[in-house]
Design a protein around this motif. Sequence first.
Motif, PDB file in Angstrom:
ATOM      1  N   MET A 191      -9.061   7.470  -1.675  1.00 36.31           N
ATOM      2  CA  MET A 191      -9.686   6.315  -1.051  1.00 36.31           C
ATOM      3  C   MET A 191      -9.791   5.186  -2.078  1.00 36.31           C
ATOM      4  SD  MET A 191     -10.492   6.962   2.120  1.00 36.31           S
ATOM      5  CE  MET A 191     -11.964   6.123   2.655  1.00 36.31           C
ATOM      6  N   PRO A 192      -9.682   3.948  -1.668  1.00 38.40           N
ATOM      7  CA  PRO A 192      -9.656   3.451  -0.290  1.00 38.40           C
ATOM      8  C   PRO A 192      -8.259   3.331   0.316  1.00 38.40           C
ATOM      9  CG  PRO A 192      -9.863   1.594  -1.749  1.00 38.40           C
ATOM     10  CD  PRO A 192      -9.814   2.832  -2.618  1.00 38.40           C
ATOM     11  N   VAL A 193      -7.212   3.637  -0.436  1.00 33.80           N
ATOM     12  CA  VAL A 193      -5.853   3.437   0.078  1.00 33.80           C
ATOM     13  C   VAL A 193      -5.408   4.588   0.971  1.00 33.80           C
ATOM     14  CG1 VAL A 193      -3.429   3.078  -0.561  1.00 33.80           C
ATOM     15  CG2 VAL A 193      -5.227   2.025  -1.908  1.00 33.80           C
ATOM     16  N   ASP A 221       0.829  -1.209   0.000  1.00 36.39           N
ATOM     17  CA  ASP A 221       0.000   0.000   0.000  1.00 36.39           C
ATOM     18  C   ASP A 221       0.865   1.262   0.000  1.00 36.39           C
ATOM     19  OD1 ASP A 221      -2.359  -1.432  -0.125  1.00 36.39           O
ATOM     20  OD2 ASP A 221      -2.643  -1.457   2.047  1.00 36.39           O
ATOM     21  N   ARG A 266      -2.901   1.465  10.072  1.00 36.82           N
ATOM     22  CA  ARG A 266      -2.808   2.825   9.564  1.00 36.82           C
ATOM     23  C   ARG A 266      -1.367   3.294   9.696  1.00 36.82           C
ATOM     24  NH1 ARG A 266      -7.018   1.538   7.733  1.00 36.82           N
ATOM     25  NH2 ARG A 266      -9.033   2.493   8.097  1.00 36.82           N
ATOM     26  N   GLN A 292     -13.460   2.435  15.360  1.00 37.35           N
ATOM     27  CA  GLN A 292     -13.704   3.040  14.049  1.00 37.35           C
ATOM     28  C   GLN A 292     -12.994   4.390  13.921  1.00 37.35           C
ATOM     29  OE1 GLN A 292     -17.716   2.830  12.801  1.00 37.35           O
ATOM     30  NE2 GLN A 292     -17.320   3.808  10.859  1.00 37.35           N
ATOM     31  N   ILE A 296      -7.038  -3.410  11.165  1.00 32.11           N
ATOM     32  CA  ILE A 296      -6.905  -2.333  10.196  1.00 32.11           C
ATOM     33  C   ILE A 296      -5.688  -1.503  10.562  1.00 32.11           C
ATOM     34  CG2 ILE A 296      -8.024  -0.343   9.147  1.00 32.11           C
ATOM     35  CD1 ILE A 296     -10.715  -1.621  10.079  1.00 32.11           C
ATOM     36  N   ARG A 323      -4.146   3.256   4.447  1.00 31.87           N
ATOM     37  CA  ARG A 323      -5.105   2.350   5.074  1.00 31.87           C
ATOM     38  C   ARG A 323      -4.869   0.933   4.547  1.00 31.87           C
ATOM     39  NH1 ARG A 323      -9.956   5.247   6.196  1.00 31.87           N
ATOM     40  NH2 ARG A 323     -11.196   3.627   5.219  1.00 31.87           N
ATOM     41  N   SER A 324      -4.552   0.012   5.448  1.00 30.61           N
ATOM     42  CA  SER A 324      -4.248  -1.365   5.042  1.00 30.61           C
ATOM     43  C   SER A 324      -5.073  -2.343   5.868  1.00 30.61           C
ATOM     44  CB  SER A 324      -2.761  -1.670   5.256  1.00 30.61           C
ATOM     45  OG  SER A 324      -1.952  -0.806   4.512  1.00 30.61           O
ATOM     46  N   ASN A 325      -5.749  -3.241   5.174  1.00 29.05           N
ATOM     47  CA  ASN A 325      -6.450  -4.326   5.863  1.00 29.05           C
ATOM     48  C   ASN A 325      -5.468  -5.476   6.018  1.00 29.05           C
ATOM     49  OD1 ASN A 325      -9.030  -3.115   6.125  1.00 29.05           O
ATOM     50  ND2 ASN A 325      -9.360  -3.455   3.951  1.00 29.05           N
ATOM     51  N   ARG A 345      -6.385   8.401   2.925  1.00 31.42           N
ATOM     52  CA  ARG A 345      -7.389   9.359   3.372  1.00 31.42           C
ATOM     53  C   ARG A 345      -6.671  10.551   3.990  1.00 31.42           C
ATOM     54  NH1 ARG A 345     -11.637   9.598   8.218  1.00 31.42           N
ATOM     55  NH2 ARG A 345      -9.819   8.846   9.327  1.00 31.42           N
TER      56      ARG A 345
END
Length: 122
Positions: free
Chosen positions: A59-61, A47, A82, A103, A80, A73-75, A63
């Motif tokens: 987004m989604p990578v 990412d 960051r 969240q 999650i 942002r990495s799942n 923000r």
Amino acid sequence: MNLFKYNSRMPPILSVRFYCTTAGKEPVRDWLIEQVSLGARKAIGADIKTVQFGWPVGMPVVRKMEPGLWEVRSNIPEGIARVLFTVVGADMVLLHGFVKKTQATPKADLALAVLRMKEVRT
């Protein structure tokens, strides 16, 4: 999530560097090595590479958190992840990394990244 395709002839748009404390520590590098699994490091690295070669990325990578501060942002299996960063010239400076438990981005994590951002931008 790797949305960008690379080839060996493409130069990176940004160079990536780790924030370094006055004591010579690199907190994001330490976090990645000591607290994140190998598989998660690979996902986070992919990412970051997407940002490095595709900047600006949305987004989604990526923000935007506030002026001059963004998050990758990495799942990952642990949750999650960051990595908060700023851009100084042609450098993407990795300021702070953490795995989110709620969240909302924790205020202490955001405040630490802002403090480090101000330090590297002066």
